[in-house]
Scaffold this active site. Structure first.
Site, PDB file in Angstrom:
ATOM      1  CD  GLU A  42      55.049  41.661   3.643  1.00  0.00           C
ATOM      2  OE1 GLU A  42      54.606  42.678   3.100  1.00  0.00           O
ATOM      3  OE2 GLU A  42      55.047  41.473   4.870  1.00  0.00           O
TER       4      GLU A  42
ATOM      5  CD  GLU B 258      61.032  39.100  12.221  1.00  0.00           C
ATOM      6  OE1 GLU B 258      60.424  38.848  11.175  1.00  0.00           O
ATOM      7  OE2 GLU B 258      60.869  40.165  12.873  1.00  0.00           O
TER       8      GLU B 258
ATOM      9  NE  ARG C 268      58.747  41.154  17.021  1.00  0.00           N
ATOM     10  CZ  ARG C 268      58.501  41.721  15.842  1.00  0.00           C
ATOM     11  NH1 ARG C 268      57.823  42.858  15.781  1.00  0.00           N
ATOM     12  NH2 ARG C 268      58.907  41.150  14.722  1.00  0.00           N
TER      13      ARG C 268
ATOM     14  CG  ASP D 186      33.426  46.102  72.425  1.00  0.00           C
ATOM     15  OD1 ASP D 186      33.201  46.913  71.509  1.00  0.00           O
ATOM     16  OD2 ASP D 186      32.699  45.986  73.428  1.00  0.00           O
TER      17      ASP D 186
ATOM     18  CG  ASP E 120      17.791  42.185  66.211  1.00  0.00           C
ATOM     19  OD1 ASP E 120      18.099  42.239  65.000  1.00  0.00           O
ATOM     20  OD2 ASP E 120      16.875  42.869  66.713  1.00  0.00           O
TER      21      ASP E 120
ATOM     22  CG  HIS F 252      30.940  49.126  76.889  1.00  0.00           C
ATOM     23  ND1 HIS F 252      31.901  49.438  75.957  1.00  0.00           N
ATOM     24  CD2 HIS F 252      30.143  48.174  76.315  1.00  0.00           C
ATOM     25  CE1 HIS F 252      31.702  48.713  74.863  1.00  0.00           C
ATOM     26  NE2 HIS F 252      30.648  47.937  75.062  1.00  0.00           N
TER      27      HIS F 252
ATOM     28  CB  THR G 116      25.941  48.746  65.855  1.00  0.00           C
ATOM     29  OG1 THR G 116      26.829  49.588  66.561  1.00  0.00           O
ATOM     30  CG2 THR G 116      26.058  48.999  64.370  1.00  0.00           C
TER      31      THR G 116
END
Length: 1195
Positions: free
Chosen positions: A342, A350, A395, A590, A696, A791, A926
């Protein structure tokens, strides 16, 4: 071949030969016509008198950077400039760069405004415009626009309307090329009128084929089709794009040349018939047929091929009487054959690289030619045009390469460009505060680098791109940098498949953007308050802690030296031989878990760490990791727990680190596959962990042994911890007797523990019980070090630990004075003072403890909103009755107050004791302690007694944690499950027998890593472990960091409360990189529910837009697709809905088109990621969407 096949073949050959003869005849006629026109054109040009008419005022019928490029050229030539702009472009820079600016296309769509010829001509006539420059795109290749300019007496800076028409009609241009003897790609002779034409072409020439817009370029309306199945969809998309971009959807079809180079030649003609070329550009690096990087001249182009390309270009231009600037485009196949595709009868995006290597200002030349000057008048003769070096143009667009180059929109919050020698920038919207809309092209700035050769230009370009800082919108800069670093690009030739064939180009280096992200965070906190949940309304202290002085040089050696030298067994023996009492400091874990809701940040730990290393080298260990701190770091502090461990290890190389490992639960609250626990310990050891305190929550031996094996296999010191409850000094309490603990200890020693620990989570060990228990263990295990944890909830902690020491304990846990007492550990200072001068002397100087304590006393004030003393003023000996663990005691106190049960906390504590009995008198730590707590609060909220719970157990809706405990999800409690409660609660629910994790399939870490890399950037082995432990928490943490950056760099007051207006402060991102920030102002609420927050960053004004979460609830906004909800389909980019392909209730398949979005003149089909049924559609045609706006739901 049979007869029928022969007949069929002969008919086909006959048809083809007829078709070829007809085409040759048509081409001959065309050639005669074109030749005649060409001859007449030359005669006309040679006889006409060209009048020189200076141009005094130029309008640019365009926007953005090309408009500014032309304005600059006009200013240099002393020509006055006029801009036009759409309603959506009122804030665009191009209208400010012109001498005059006028609104066009009022009420029209954004693109339609720039395509509205009557408005443009009207503005030109009313304002005495001499000439109009069309720029590129929009009307630049519309012959009716060129004609309208001529009819209005306004010069069109470009070719004549007739030439624009011929060149703009790709089919006619193709015919002219054929007649000029320029090779072309096989294609249709005229625009196709329907899909059937395309089908017939593909039947003749086969696939692949390509659709091209007949009246425009730039990749719009261009689609490659590789199979019959793709034909219809691509035809529709190409037609729609061409119509939107050029006002005409006409298409033509060509055979698609595989892997060609895209080479174009710049031409320049005048009104006297002179045409020259300015050499070629290589535009092969493309995506979606749009150029990304352009190079002049083309690298490694055969000189003979260059001559043929330029000669054909000039020949073609002369044949049509071409004047002004234009570009002839070719495809060059792998055999060096070139094909005309084309002519672009306009200035190209550019054009800049040609200007750089030829030193010819193409816009100047365009204007002078339009005035009537000849090329020789301008000194432009072919023999004078020389190539000087190499130029590359990149670009820079607001597109995201990681998401298929989807356009991004929004506000540019930061813009800093790359500059310097050999760099040219052409831009328009590239400035801080610019709004990038979805209505126009995504081009932000063109960066042009010029050097002596290709590699020099590439180096300059790479350096310039690295200097850019663009924040607020995504850009393709990381992708461009990969292109510029690619060996094929630097040393070879590239073709149009370069991007597709180099997937490594998409291995994008993440943009850090740390400063702007932190401003977003600070702005968010200033507008919406803290991001982490706040238990009580209390302001952080305004006093900053003073860090005690630390001597220069390396810290003195400590017990870690023994561990590294002699290994876990030798370390254990050295501890047992040690004279005096050893201490483990829990201040780093802790203590703050118990007193400050686990909220202490790495920032504050790091500040005091060097002091600890230099002054507490004779500590047994420092407990600083694991347990609740692991998930809280990510969940509430938005820190990486592994990074905390790494940084602590670097600052404290001499003291052993100890972590809390929940046996088979690792650092989680659930069961994991065995290999996950082993892998976790391995990674923890690699990152600096030394001692693993394994416990545990039910003292369930199989769970503990798994954790011990994992820690031991990783090379860590195994400290098996027996969780203590009850009272061994009370003969009436027989479930957890002295005999129970000694037998359990025997099993743990047999399993290979290096150290034996008693973990008294609630502080139930009374001095007499200490003497009995520790004495019995010392007698039974004379060679094993004994470590005791407690604790101080009841206030007897110091006395109990001294009793343990006298009974034979080697190590006890303490916290520094200002972080001790109540639900924390006993006071370090008290133990040090009480043992001083005795055979249990700790060897720690009290003066150092005082300095250490002073730091934490002030630091604790920063966490006032989390301090247990906000609601709890003292410890309480009733812990001997309710047996609530220290950390949970604090949490329950907070929860009771937040739920309005503050005045009923006494009842909560009583209920806790009753719930414990209901569940069979558990070891409480926990997660078992949480189960008891959940049941206690359930009882208080529903006013239930223990007896009522037992009686109504089969009809009550118990907390999930209670149900899962009774199912056996955390193991089997000592003495078994309580009956008949268990049977009543579970009914027909399943039960787990044995170790819960034993039946889980192994975790696939490689697969998990791949999943994470698809979702997040920079995934490390440590990240994989975080995700394995806490998948949802990890995802949220990474998303938060992606949005707000490294918030761990902020001091704690800023993190929690944000800055005050006019406050100045510094943020150290890393060594040698410090931000100086000042908070300036908080803006009013805008229509989008946002407030603009203003800062000064390193002396420059910055602002961020922050959604006001309170105000936004009262405003209506389109819903967003939730990433974690499967079936919610969000917009992949901002844009307009131009087609909806499905209906509610319809069944769809994976990959089926759902809708079509248009943004920046490109269309994107949103395909279904899954099969299912359309549940609901949330959008309508022509609706504008933001990124992630909900399109539809699939079920």
């Amino acid at each position: 071949m049979n007869a029928s096949c022969s007949v069929a073949a002969s008919f086909v050959l006959t048809d083809v030969s007829k078709m070829m003869r007809l085409q040759l005849l048509k081409q001959s006629l065309n050639f005669l016509g074109v030749k005649r026109i060409s001859l007449l054109s030359h005669v006309y040009q040679s006889t006409q008198r060209v009048e020189y008419k200076p141009i005094k005022k130029v309008m640019v019928a365009n926007r953005g950077e090309i408009a500014i490029r032309v304005f600059r050229a006009c200013t240099e030539l002393g020509i006055r400039t006029v801009a036009v702009y759409s309603e959506q472009d009122t804030g665009q820079m191009h209208r400010q760069k012109a001498d005059e600016a006028y609104l066009i296309g009022k009420g029209l769509p954004p693109v339609g405004a720039y395509l509205h010829i009557p408005d443009i001509i009207k503005v030109a006539k009313e304002n005495d415009v001499d000439a109009i420059h069309p720029g590129y795109g929009f009307l630049s290749e519309r012959s009716d626009f060129a004609q309208a300019c001529t009819d209005a007496g306004v010069r069109f800076i470009g070719p004549s309307p007739e030439v624009v028409r011929k060149m703009g009609d790709k089919v006619e241009a193709r015919g002219i090329a054929i007649n000029a003897g320029v090779p072309v790609v096989p294609g249709t002779d005229s625009p196709i009128s329907c899909l059937q034409d395309a089908q017939e072409f593909s039947n003749t020439y086969g696939f692949p084929i390509i659709f091209k817009a007949a009246y425009g370029g730039g990749g719009r309306g261009m689609r490659v089709v590789r199979s019959y199945e793709e034909l219809e969809e691509n035809y529709q998309r190409a037609y729609s794009e061409a119509l939107a971009a050029f006002g005409n959807g006409a298409l033509f079809v060509e055979k698609f040349i595989e892997k060609p180079r895209h080479i174009e030649v710049q031409i320049l003609g005048d009104k006297f018939g002179n045409v020259i070329h300015l050499y070629e550009r290589d535009c092969s690096i493309q995506r979606r047929h749009q150029k990304v990087v352009e190079i002049a001249p083309a690298a490694q182009l055969d000189p003979h091929l260059r001559d043929r390309l330029t000669a054909d270009s000039v020949k073609l231009a002369k044949q049509v009487g071409y004047e002004n600037a234009g570009t002839v485009e070719f495809l060059v196949d792998k055999h060096g054959k070139h094909y005309f595709i084309e002519v672009n009868s306009r200035l190209q995006v550019e054009h800049t690289v040609t200007e750089e290597i030829t030193d010819v200002d193409l816009v100047h030349a365009q204007i002078h030619v339009a005035e009537g000057k000849s090329l020789p008048d301008l000194g432009l003769k072919q023999e004078n045009i020389r190539i000087n070096g190499c130029a590359i143009q990149c670009r820079v667009t607001t597109e995201d390469p990681a998401r298929g180059f989807q356009p991004d929109t929004g506000r540019i919050e930061v813009f800093r460009s790359g500059e310097g020698m050999g760099i040219r920038l052409d831009s328009a919207s590239a400035f801080q505060g610019a709004i990038i809309s979805p209505h126009y092209d995504s081009l932000l700035v063109k960066v042009i680098a010029h050097g002596k050769d290709h590699q020099t230009a590439a180096t300059k370009m790479n350096r310039a791109l690295a200097e850019f800082r663009i924040r607020g919108v995504k850009t393709n800069i990381p992708f461009l940098q990969n292109v510029l670093s690619n060996d094929q690009f630097l040393h070879g030739t590239v073709d149009t498949q370069f991007i597709d064939e180099n997937p490594d180009l998409f291995n994008l280096k993440p943009v850090q953007n740390r400063a702007q992200k932190l401003l977003h965070y600070l702005g968010h906190v200033m507008v919406n308050g803290p991001t982490t949940p706040i238990p009580v309304k209390a302001k952080a202290s305004s006093i900053d802690p003073v860090i005690p002085q630390v001597p220069l040089g390396e810290p003195p050696i400590g017990f870690r030296e023994v561990l590294l030298r002699e290994g876990p067994e030798g370390f254990s023996r050295a501890i047992r031989r040690h004279k005096g009492l050893l201490l483990m400091d829990t201040t780093f874990r802790d203590a703050h878990q118990s007193l400050l809701a686990t909220r202490v940040r790495t920032h504050d730990l790091k500040q005091i760490a060097p002091f600890v290393a230099h002054n507490f080298n004779n500590l047994f260990s420092l407990e600083n990791w694991g347990g609740a701190t692991f998930d809280v770091a990510m969940r509430f502090l938005y820190e990486c727990p592994w990074r905390r461990l790494q940084e602590m290890r670097a600052l404290i190389p001499n003291v052993p680190f100890q972590m809390l490992l929940r046996g088979a639960n690792a650092v989680g609250y659930t069961n994991y596959p065995d290999n996950a626990v082993f892998k976790f310990c391995e990674v923890a050891k690699e990152n600096g962990m030394d001692i693993f305190r394994v416990f545990d929550s039910l003292n369930y031996l199989p769970n503990m042994i798994l954790g011990m094996e994992a820690a031991g296999q990783a090379g860590g010191v195994v400290e098996a911890a027996i969780s203590y409850t009850g009272d061994v000094s009370d003969s009436t309490r027989t479930k957890y007797s002295l005999d129970y603990y000694v037998k359990l200890a025997e099993e743990l020693v047999k399993a290979g523990t290096h150290i034996l620990c008693i973990k008294d989570m609630a502080g139930l060990l009374k001095p007499n019980a200490c003497t009995l228990l520790i004495g019995a263990l010392r007698d039974r295990f004379p060679e094993i070090p004994i470590h005791v944890h407690t604790h101080d909830t009841a206030g007897a902690g110091v006395a109990s630990m001294l009793a343990c020491a006298q009974a034979g304990a080697d190590i006890v846990d303490v916290a520094v004075d200002s972080m001790s007492g109540m639900t924390s550990q006993p006071s370090m200072g008290a133990i040090v003072a009480c043992t001083k001068g005795t055979d249990k002397d700790t060897g720690i100087a009290l003066e150092q403890v005082f300095d250490y304590s002073e730091y934490w006393e002030v630091t604790r004030g920063l966490y006032a909103a989390f301090d247990c003393t906000a609601t709890m003023k003292s410890g309480n000996a009733d812990v001997y009755e309710n047996e609530i663990p220290g950390g949970q005691y604090t949490n329950l106190h907070f929860q009771a107050h937040s739920m309005g049960l503050g005045n009923k906390f006494k009842e909560v504590k009583k209920a806790y004791a009753e719930a414990n009995k209901l569940l069979g008198d558990l070891i409480k730590v926990t997660p078992s302690s949480k189960i008891v707590g959940d049941l206690a609060q359930f009882m208080v909220q529903n006013s239930l007694t223990r007896q009522e719970v037992e009686e109504k157990a089969d009809e009550l809706s118990f907390p999930l944690s209670v149900v899962e405990y009774l199912q056996g999800y955390i193991g089997i409690p000592h003495g078994g499950f309580p009956e008949p409660l268990r049977s009543k609660v579970l009914k027909d629910l399943s039960r787990i027998e044995g170790r819960p994790g034993a039946s889980l399939p192994a975790m696939d870490f490689k697969a998990l890593e791949q999943q994470l890399k698809k979702k997040h950037e920079d995934i490390t082995p440590e990240d994989v472990m975080s995700a394995a432990m806490y998948p949802k928490v990890f995802d949220e943490f990474k998303e938060f960091n992606s949005q707000f950056g490294p918030v761990e760099c902020l001091n704690t007051r800023l993190f929690l409360e944000g800055p005050k207006i006019a406050e100045e402060f510094e943020v150290e991102l890393e060594r040698g990189k410090t931000l100086h920030i000042k908070a300036l102002a908080l803006g009013d609420l805008n229509k989008a529910g946002q407030r603009e927050v203003f800062f000064e960053l390193n002396g420059q004004l910055r602002s961020v837009l922050v959604k006001d979460t309170v105000a936004i609830k009262e405003m209506h906004f389109h819903p967003k697709a939730l990433k974690d909800v499967k079936g919610q389909i969000g917009a992949p980019m901002p844009g307009k809905v131009i087609a909806i392909k499905v209906k509610e209730g319809a069944s769809i398949e994976k990959g089926q088109p759902l809708c079509v979005l248009s943004a920046m003149k490109m269309e994107t089909v949103v395909n279904s990621p899954m099969s299912g049924t359309i549940k609901k559609i949330y959008v309508k045609t022509d609706m504008s969407l933001e990124g992630d706006d909900l399109i539809l739901e699939i079920e």
